[in-house]
Design an enzyme around this catalytic site. Structure first.
Site, PDB file in Angstrom:
ATOM      1  N   GLY A  76      47.066  34.950  40.846  1.00  0.00           N
ATOM      2  CA  GLY A  76      45.707  34.653  40.400  1.00  0.00           C
ATOM      3  C   GLY A  76      45.597  34.764  38.892  1.00  0.00           C
TER       4      GLY A  76
ATOM      5  N   SER B 232      44.689  33.259  44.957  1.00  0.00           N
ATOM      6  CA  SER B 232      45.822  34.180  45.067  1.00  0.00           C
ATOM      7  C   SER B 232      46.133  34.402  46.537  1.00  0.00           C
ATOM      8  CB  SER B 232      45.478  35.501  44.385  1.00  0.00           C
ATOM      9  OG  SER B 232      46.512  36.423  44.606  1.00  0.00           O
TER      10      SER B 232
ATOM     11  N   HIS C 192      47.918  36.754  48.164  1.00  0.00           N
ATOM     12  CA  HIS C 192      47.965  38.079  48.809  1.00  0.00           C
ATOM     13  C   HIS C 192      46.599  38.678  49.083  1.00  0.00           C
ATOM     14  CE1 HIS C 192      47.156  41.023  45.453  1.00  0.00           C
ATOM     15  NE2 HIS C 192      47.356  39.928  44.747  1.00  0.00           N
TER      16      HIS C 192
ATOM     17  N   CYS D 194      38.739  57.510  35.911  1.00  0.00           N
ATOM     18  CA  CYS D 194      39.869  58.387  36.173  1.00  0.00           C
ATOM     19  C   CYS D 194      40.938  57.722  37.019  1.00  0.00           C
ATOM     20  CB  CYS D 194      39.394  59.650  36.866  1.00  0.00           C
ATOM     21  SG  CYS D 194      38.613  60.745  35.700  1.00  0.00           S
TER      22      CYS D 194
END
Lengths: 123, 404
Positions: free
Chosen positions: B76, B204, B206, B330
């Site tokens: 992608g 894409s 996947h 994080c």
């Protein structure tokens, strides 16, 4: 990415909470960056007899808070002052490099709590 | 705590998906015995060429395109780069203005930033608090020298579906091309490049149960695009490289299966999504939906929880056998939380406490039920550790949260 020890402290953090009548409070971090730690200490005869924390942050932030309370409990003020970020990370079998800076603030929170305690005592 | 299920539960289909057995089976011969180079003239080459062409037709059918309009790429990201840089750098252009949004994938934003550094002008449009681009903003942003408008079909984080048909129409009325990143949307909603006024569209494999390492760019017939890879002139000279035949075969099969099963799988995922969206705010205090309640991808449920941070949520869910994701800083290694969530107008604190659940065709009621059972306890556990709460939402007025 985290060591087993970090995950263990994150999953079962020690000394979570607040102390109602603390001798010192240390508040560090910034919620914008995602990590805030509040550390409470109770001191008797120059020894940290009780210590508790509250932390807003990632797994590393919570684990370092927990480990710092374990390292500091029962220590004299002078001994506790020497606990460094590196000591905390080492005791947790290391932290991912990206977490060393942003989430390893617990030693700073402890020092801030000690500073608060000493300031109150000086009054 | 409810008992942990024997099998791990995967709710991170926005990140990637399982290659389903039908797809593995279709690919297998092209990994082993049918290993020819699709450019070779002998029988090995011819069987590979036939397989590549069949896949091209299947992928074209998924989006209402013609087979000759499909260019195979590696991902992608490559498709987005080829669309944006390929349009901008073609000799017929070479300068001009691009319009995009603040909530695009980095595979769109970074090529735009690159072009900006090379003298192009780029307008990044803001979005509403539910994540929609304002059509008036689009109209106002398009200029006489606008060469390309790039707006994603559906957002990867919060699932918001953009009004691409109208945006495409606006672009065309001003002589600009329209590109859309449909990486998250494909296989989950009907796409028709003619109806939706699309000139370039990124896919894409996947993200809908095909293999990783293969993607496609739809290029409307006659659209001038400069290649990024120069070499043997594969893919109509737009993308030189020996074709990834097994990957392309898997991609084609995945597209065929997605289209064949879409009415059923989309309905099932929509039902599960709505159950999550309804239940989470009912069972957890101070929990809010991000994005629009209904105008969103059928598989996306995205919430934020006040006073806690998302990485902890993801780690505790993982310990309970559930894989999900977060827009928290994080989890990415930067100090900034997701730019998409900030673009909605959320504060940093709010953006840190987000959880994305992206369903797949194989998820079921039982798995969703387990998530809804464990999530309140996990949120409570983190809130017990947090210095913040409803009574103490921020750091107080004693000078913020810096070292005291």
């Amino acid at each position: 990415m985290y060591s087993d020890k970090v995950m263990e402290h994150f999953a079962n953090p020690r000394n979570v909470g607040e102390i109602a009548d603390p001798d010192g409070i240390g508040k560090v971090g910034n919620p914008q960056c995602g990590d805030v730690m509040w550390m409470y200490i109770k001191v008797k005869d120059d020894i940290i007899t009780d210590i508790k924390f509250k932390t807003f942050g990632c797994g590393a932030a919570i684990a370092t808070s927990s480990m710092t309370t374990e390292l500091a409990k029962g220590k004299t003020i002078e001994e506790a002052k020497k606990i460094s970020r590196g000591d905390v990370a080492h005791a947790l079998d290391g932290l991912p490099p990206v977490k060393m800076h942003c989430s390893n603030l617990a030693a700073d929170a402890l020092r801030a709590a000690i500073k608060d305690y000493e300031a109150k005592k000086a009054k | 705590m409810p008992e942990r299920p024997s099998k791990r539960i995967y709710f991170d289909h926005g990140a990637t998906t399982r290659v389903i057995p039908e797809v593995v089976e279709a690919m297998a011969p092209y990994v082993s015995e049918k290993y020819g180079n699709a450019s070779s003239i002998h029988s090995f080459g011819r069987e590979a060429r036939t397989a590549v062409d069949d896949s091209r037709a299947r992928i074209a059918a998924l989006i209402g395109a013609g087979p000759s309009e499909i260019v195979f790429t590696s991902s992608g990201t490559e498709s987005d780069n080829l669309a944006i840089k390929g349009v901008a750098l073609h000799e017929s252009r070479g300068k001009g203005h691009l319009v995009t949004t603040e909530i695009e994938h980095s595979a769109v934003l970074e090529p735009c930033a690159y072009l900006k550094s090379r003298g192009f002008e780029v307008t990044r449009l803001p979005v509403s608090k539910e994540g929609f681009v304002d059509l008036g903003d689009v109209e106002a942003a398009i200029r006489d020298d606008t060469i390309l408008v790039s707006v994603m079909m559906a957002n990867s984080e919060i699932g918001t579906i953009q009004p691409v048909r109208e945006i495409g129409k606006m672009a065309h009325s001003r002589g600009a091309l329209f590109h859309t990143d449909a990486v998250q949307a494909a296989g989950k909603m009907t796409i028709d490049v003619d109806r939706d006024n699309i000139d370039l569209l990124s896919l894409s494999s996947h993200k809908f149960h095909g293999p990783k390492g293969v993607g496609a760019l739809y290029v409307r017939k006659g659209t001038k695009v400069e290649p990024l890879l120069h070499g043997g002139g594969h893919e109509g000279k737009l993308r030189s490289s020996t074709e990834n035949v097994p990957g392309i075969v898997g991609f084609g099969k995945a597209a065929e299966v997605a289209q064949r099963d879409m009415p059923e799988t989309a309905e099932r995922m929509r039902h599960l999504r709505d159950r999550i969206i309804k239940t989470v705010p009912e069972t957890i205090p101070d929990a809010y939906l991000n994005g629009h309640p209904t105008n969103r991808l059928v598989n996306n449920a995205h919430h934020r929880f006040d006073f806690i941070e998302g990485e902890g949520l993801v780690l505790l869910l993982d310990m309970s056998g559930i894989a999900a994701s977060t827009g928290s800083a994080c989890s990415t290694g930067s100090l900034e939380p997701s730019p998409v969530l900030l673009a909605l107008g959320l504060t940093h604190e709010q953006a840190h406490g987000s959880l994305r659940v992206t369903l797949g065709r194989e998820n079921n009621e039982e798995e969703v039920g387990y998530l809804l059972e464990v999530l309140p306890g996990i949120v409570s556990k983190l809130r017990e550790m947090s210095p913040f709460s409803k009574d103490r939402p921020k750091c107080g007025r004693e000078g913020g949260c810096s070292v005291q």
